[in-house]
Design an enzyme around this catalytic site. Structure first.
Site, PDB file in Angstrom:
ATOM      1  N   ASP A 170      -0.332  12.041 -37.121  1.00  0.00           N
ATOM      2  CA  ASP A 170      -1.290  12.645 -36.196  1.00  0.00           C
ATOM      3  C   ASP A 170      -2.107  13.717 -36.894  1.00  0.00           C
ATOM      4  O   ASP A 170      -1.677  14.308 -37.896  1.00  0.00           O
ATOM      5  CB  ASP A 170      -0.565  13.246 -34.989  1.00  0.00           C
ATOM      6  CG  ASP A 170       0.138  12.183 -34.168  1.00  0.00           C
ATOM      7  OD1 ASP A 170      -0.278  11.013 -34.258  1.00  0.00           O
ATOM      8  OD2 ASP A 170       1.092  12.522 -33.453  1.00  0.00           O
ATOM      9  N   ARG A 171      -3.268  13.994 -36.341  1.00  0.00           N
ATOM     10  CA  ARG A 171      -4.153  15.001 -36.929  1.00  0.00           C
ATOM     11  C   ARG A 171      -3.469  16.358 -37.018  1.00  0.00           C
ATOM     12  O   ARG A 171      -3.561  17.052 -38.039  1.00  0.00           O
ATOM     13  CB  ARG A 171      -5.425  15.119 -36.085  1.00  0.00           C
ATOM     14  CG  ARG A 171      -6.386  16.218 -36.515  1.00  0.00           C
ATOM     15  CD  ARG A 171      -7.463  16.463 -35.464  1.00  0.00           C
ATOM     16  NE  ARG A 171      -8.347  17.550 -35.868  1.00  0.00           N
ATOM     17  CZ  ARG A 171      -9.538  17.400 -36.416  1.00  0.00           C
ATOM     18  NH1 ARG A 171      -9.996  16.193 -36.648  1.00  0.00           N
ATOM     19  NH2 ARG A 171     -10.274  18.446 -36.734  1.00  0.00           N
TER      20      ARG A 171
END
Length: 462
Positions: free
Chosen positions: A217-218
């Site tokens: 995930d970012r």
């Protein structure tokens, strides 16, 4: 004769004139009797996973029957200096669970019986070591983590920064320690994604840059795997998607695939009811009322939405801070937002900084310092901030904490060793590669905001 008597008498007189020394006793020098001063409170203990009892990945020289306690601790904390681990053994701070401790003792709330362990003691299968959280304390950089600028053509400073993220490189793959807040896969408006930056700056003489094998995930951080050739990318993507389909005629490769795993460290709000367990909850995607945003949720039995199997192993590490607990997660399947949804909905303990799946809990969660209970004595204690620590850099005590999810450990097959066998170019591993290990293991240090949250735990009990 007379002169001799005079000399003797003079010597006696001279000796007798020496003044006797007198020891004077004052009120300050008198010891005051009473109860001894209370020593420093014990630090919170971190629980290591049970000793596996098989040859440790990446340590070909170690035999499972002759692995000492200090070797096992150094193996687990691969990113920590050996001198720090040795000092904890020298101070007799490392303990091990006694095998004679019964379940009745735990039910009565007396806790598990422990004994101190020496660095030369041989580990037994299933033995669990407990060590103070201070072993993983690290220095915090005063600067924020640098984020590359949004450009498809990084300059010399950005290329140097990206190359510092590389933990391992061979002919088949690259392993990076991804910083938080950097997207992994970018679309047209996003130019500073890891795949675009790696393709532009991490080719290392190859015609094409490396490609992503799996995603993070970012907001999360940790170990990110990229393949350097088309063949290695195809085999690694198949391995991370469907482990059973990655089998071949080579038994060594099959054994290495079965030993593949990822381990994450996360700080969650609250504490799971069970200290360890297996989460098996199917996930499905739903569309929100705006008609654009997708959300991953636990699949309902009566729902008509398609769902996919998702399995996660979890284990509570032990330390707590400000009503939060550190846990270790091991995903057995690769699903989007699997760990975040399992923590928030299946366990009821969302990850700190996960406002997408734990928004309601974050609204009720009091982030101010509060009174907690010291685990060993059961006495209340209060958080004390250590000097020189900026808690506003996304830590657990910040106004807006960052996501506390980090891919810390990765074990995977040494695909460069088996690539010719998998592609059918050879029936056996090349003799020049036969001495290389079948498995590769990597451990990545936490980002700055998680290091601050970890170091704050020791300030509880100092």
């Amino acid at each position: 004769m007379w002169r001799q008597r005079v000399l003797v008498s003079s010597r006696v007189r001279l000796y007798s004139r020496v003044a006797p020394q007198v020891v004077r006793v004052t009120a300050k020098s008198v010891a005051k009797l009473g109860s001894p001063k209370e020593g420093p409170k014990p630090r919170q203990l971190l629980s290591l996973p049970p000793f596996p009892g098989f040859p440790l990945p990446g340590k070909k020289s170690l035999n499972a029957c002759h692995v000492t306690a200090i070797s096992w601790v150094k193996y687990y904390f691969d990113e920590i200096q050996d001198s720090v681990i040795q000092s904890h053994f020298n101070k007799s701070l490392v303990q091990i669970e006694c095998p004679s401790s019964s379940d009745s003792v735990e039910k009565e709330g007396l806790g598990k019986s422990m004994r101190k362990i020496k660095p030369s003691d041989v580990m037994e299968v299933g033995a669990r070591i407990h060590i103070p959280v201070s072993v993983a304390e690290t220095a915090i950089s005063k600067r924020f983590d640098t984020i590359p600028s949004g450009t498809l053509y990084p300059n010399a400073d950005e290329i140097e920064y990206l190359q510092r993220l590389v933990k391992y490189k061979d002919s088949a793959l690259l392993v990076l320690n991804k910083p938080p807040k950097v997207p992994v896969k970018g679309n047209m408006p996003i130019h500073n994604s890891m795949d675009a930056l790696a393709a532009a700056a991490l080719s290392y003489g190859y015609d094409e840059g490396p490609k992503l094998v799996h995603r993070l995930d970012r907001e999360s951080s940790g170990l990110l795997l990229l393949g350097r050739t088309k063949e290695s990318i195809a085999h690694l993507q198949l391995l991370f998607s469907y482990i059973n389909k990655a089998q071949s005629k080579c038994q060594a490769w099959n054994d290495a695939c079965e030993a593949t795993y990822q381990r994450y460290w996360a700080l969650v709000i609250g504490s799971p009811k069970d200290k360890e367990g297996l989460i098996s909850a199917r996930l499905s995607k739903v569309l929100l009322d705006d008609g654009k945003t997708e959300r991953v949720v636990l699949a309902q039995h009566s729902s008509l939405e398609p769902s996919r199997e998702a399995v996660t192993e979890y284990r509570v590490l032990g330390p707590t801070i400000n009503g939060c607990s550190w846990i270790e997660l091991r995903p057995l399947t690769s699903r989007k937002h699997q760990l975040r949804v399992h923590c928030a909905e299946a366990l009821g303990t969302p990850i700190v900084g996960d406002y997408k799946y734990g928004w309601f809990v974050h609204r009720r969660w009091k982030q101010m310092p509060r009174v907690d209970i010291e685990p060993s004595s059961g006495k209340p204690y209060k958080l004390r901030w250590p000097e020189g620590v900026d808690i506003q850099k996304g830590s657990v005590l910040a106004k807006v904490p960052l996501l506390h999810l980090h891919c810390r450990e990765l074990v995977l097959p040494n695909i460069a060793k088996f690539l010719d066998v998998l592609d059918g170019k050879s029936e056996n591993v090349h003799p020049a590669l036969s001495t290389r290990p079948d498995l590769l293991r990597f451990v990545a240090s936490m980002p700055s905001h998680m290091k601050i949250s970890w170091n704050l735990m020791s300030s509880f009990l100092v």
